[in-house]
Design a protein around this motif. Structure first.
Motif, PDB file in Angstrom:
ATOM      1  N   LEU A  51      -6.443  -6.711  -8.068  1.00  0.00           N
ATOM      2  CA  LEU A  51      -5.642  -7.528  -8.981  1.00  0.00           C
ATOM      3  C   LEU A  51      -5.078  -8.764  -8.280  1.00  0.00           C
ATOM      4  O   LEU A  51      -4.108  -9.364  -8.739  1.00  0.00           O
ATOM      5  CB  LEU A  51      -4.523  -6.682  -9.588  1.00  0.00           C
ATOM      6  N   GLY A  52      -5.707  -9.132  -7.162  1.00  0.00           N
ATOM      7  CA  GLY A  52      -5.405 -10.433  -6.556  1.00  0.00           C
ATOM      8  C   GLY A  52      -4.503 -10.429  -5.342  1.00  0.00           C
ATOM      9  O   GLY A  52      -4.231 -11.481  -4.777  1.00  0.00           O
ATOM     10  N   GLN A  53      -4.003  -9.237  -4.897  1.00  0.00           N
ATOM     11  CA  GLN A  53      -3.170  -9.235  -3.686  1.00  0.00           C
ATOM     12  C   GLN A  53      -4.031  -9.591  -2.477  1.00  0.00           C
ATOM     13  O   GLN A  53      -5.100  -9.031  -2.278  1.00  0.00           O
ATOM     14  CB  GLN A  53      -2.523  -7.870  -3.480  1.00  0.00           C
ATOM     15  N   LYS A  54      -3.542 -10.537  -1.681  1.00  0.00           N
ATOM     16  CA  LYS A  54      -4.311 -10.988  -0.507  1.00  0.00           C
ATOM     17  C   LYS A  54      -4.102 -10.014   0.652  1.00  0.00           C
ATOM     18  O   LYS A  54      -2.992  -9.543   0.881  1.00  0.00           O
ATOM     19  CB  LYS A  54      -3.852 -12.378  -0.071  1.00  0.00           C
ATOM     20  N   PRO A  55      -5.174  -9.729   1.404  1.00  0.00           N
ATOM     21  CA  PRO A  55      -4.989  -8.858   2.577  1.00  0.00           C
ATOM     22  C   PRO A  55      -4.100  -9.521   3.627  1.00  0.00           C
ATOM     23  O   PRO A  55      -4.089 -10.748   3.749  1.00  0.00           O
ATOM     24  CB  PRO A  55      -6.410  -8.656   3.114  1.00  0.00           C
TER      25      PRO A  55
END
Length: 481
Positions: A51-55
């Protein structure tokens, strides 16, 4: 002709009875609609990166170097990677016998188990033995391994909170055990009443079931509540009196969105209570890199720690671990990085700290936006998400909607969630997939959609919900009370 061994008729009955709502009917319908070109917002599973959370940068730099160790020999490596990431990659590679492509000990790399034991000691203030820490492919595999170990027949019961995460109901069914539900009290912010536990265990015993263990999920999934120290003490005392092992699912311990009830581990509370309980009660605690501000679901890194198990029992659990040979090495390294992140003074500390803080602060805001959004809707009431990654609103369905669901051959909250999916593209999980009291209906959604998308998602939900209620309420209306 007799059915063949893998025809449906011949398949293990426990497999056929197993249900897993998070990837059930709603998810399958959402996947079909996506193939047809409809935009779907998958809020059915706690999958932050999807859902778009960046590592986070630092752990990915370390793992990149571990996956491609020839980069460490490149004279320009220092131009692309910070010195502390290079040092950490060398540190983890030195623990392996052949890098990420080789098996490790079935319990996991001893160096990483030591790092986890040191983390537990810092967190709780008590020593932890790395020999009692086993690494697994995500916390789910650890839960399944321990349930498989403790369940011997359908007369072996496991106390599970309801609403519950369907991993527990599915695995207990798969291994042929009996799920013994204890209901959380929605009106008391999904709190726990020990009387419910006593009734549940007495009812199970009257049916000839030996209740062997109790599960707690703290912070809660799908309910999002955080247990207080007093709650946990009460639960531990109950398990001790009833001779139950306690399975403490603590995978959301970094996901806390209020200051009144910080996370306290079951192990810390147990050891604070002192003998005899601290020396006797059997506790298995689970954690993972899939949640928190890491959200590394696809890396499959998890562990469990055993407290007060006999050496012979630990040997048997090791034997079960050995059947799988080894968990994946990159997941193990992520665990090491999670429990031993950059420290003040390290080159990467400032960036790591800013990234992780930004994720948690955004999740805290999203929890509030979603709770407020649900509570602004007609016939919807929702407790605040104190922790974890989910909202679990109660949907007060009018009688005519319940009738329409029956005519369609659907459970009422499944009917509602399917209508929601078709109208808005929002894919949720009906409360019936987690268990709920008779005649009460919910849905579960994650709080993970991007913060900038959240107001539009909640507006879309409100428009659908209020239209649905308008359609199915009779002329007398339907009270929120």
């Amino acid at each position: 002709m007799a059915p063949r061994p893998l025809d449906y008729e011949s398949i293990n009955e426990n497999v056929k009875k197993t249900q897993y709502a998070v990837r059930g009917e709603l998810y399958l319908r959402a996947s079909e609609l996506q193939k047809e070109g409809k935009k779907i917002i998958f809020t059915n599973v706690g999958n932050p990166h999807a859902l778009g959370q960046k590592p986070l940068t630092f752990p990915r730099q370390v793992i990149a170097l571990c996956q491609a160790p020839f980069l460490l020999d490149d004279p320009n490596v220092g131009l692309l990677f910070p010195a502390d990431a290079i040092a950490r990659a060398k540190h983890y590679l030195s623990m392996t016998t052949g890098g990420l492509g080789a098996y490790s000990d079935s319990r996991g790399l001893i160096g990483i188990r030591k790092e986890i034991a040191e983390f537990i000691e810092r967190r709780d203030g008590y020593p932890s033995d790395p020999e009692l820490v086993f690494l697994t492919d995500g916390a789910s595999k650890g839960v399944m391994q321990m349930l498989n170990t403790i369940i011997g027949s359908n007369k072996d019961g496991i106390l599970v909170p309801v609403p519950q995460y369907p991993l527990y109901s599915a695995a207990i069914t798969l291994y042929g055990g009996s799920l013994v539900p204890y209901f959380l009290e929605e009106e008391a912010n999904w709190g726990l009443d020990v009387n419910n536990l006593r009734q549940a265990i007495a009812g199970a015993r009257s049916r000839g079931i030996t209740v062997k263990a109790m599960v707690i999920i703290n912070p809660g999934n799908p309910t999002g509540q955080c247990l207080s120290r007093a709650n946990i003490q009460e639960l531990l005392q109950f398990c001790y009196q009833e001779n139950l092992a306690l399975f403490a699912d603590e995978v959301y311990q970094q996901n806390i969105y209020q200051d009144e009830r910080p996370f306290i581990s079951a192990k810390k509370v147990l050891l604070d209570m002192g003998p005899p309980i601290s020396k006797e009660l059997q506790l298995i605690s689970f954690h993972t890199v899939s949640k928190g501000y890491w959200g590394e679901c696809g890396q499959r890194g998890g562990y469990f720690e055993m407290t007060n198990l006999s050496p012979q029992a630990v040997e048997e659990i090791y034997k079960v671990s050995s059947i799988s040979l080894s968990m994946n090495i990159s997941g193990q390294i992520f665990l090491g990085l999670m429990v031993n992140p950059p420290k003040p003074g390290d080159i990467s500390y400032l960036k790591f700290s800013m990234e992780s803080k930004a994720v948690l602060e955004s999740l805290r805001r999203r929890a509030q936006i979603m709770t407020d959004g649900f509570n602004s809707c007609r016939n919807v009431v929702c407790n605040f998400t104190e922790g974890a990654m989910y909202s679990f609103p109660q949907i007060r369905l009018p009688p005519r909607a319940i009738e329409a669901a029956k005519k369609a051959g659907k459970v009422p909250d499944v009917f509602y969630c399917l209508k929601l999916l078709e109208a808005t593209g929002i894919s949720t999980v009906p409360g019936s997939g987690f268990g709920q009291k008779e005649g009460v209906f919910h849905l579960r959604t994650t709080i993970l959609p991007a913060e900038e998308d959240m107001p539009a998602i909640m507006a879309s939900f409100k428009k659908f919900n209020d239209g649905f209620m308008e359609q199915y309420e009779d002329y007398r209306g339907y009270s929120r009370m």
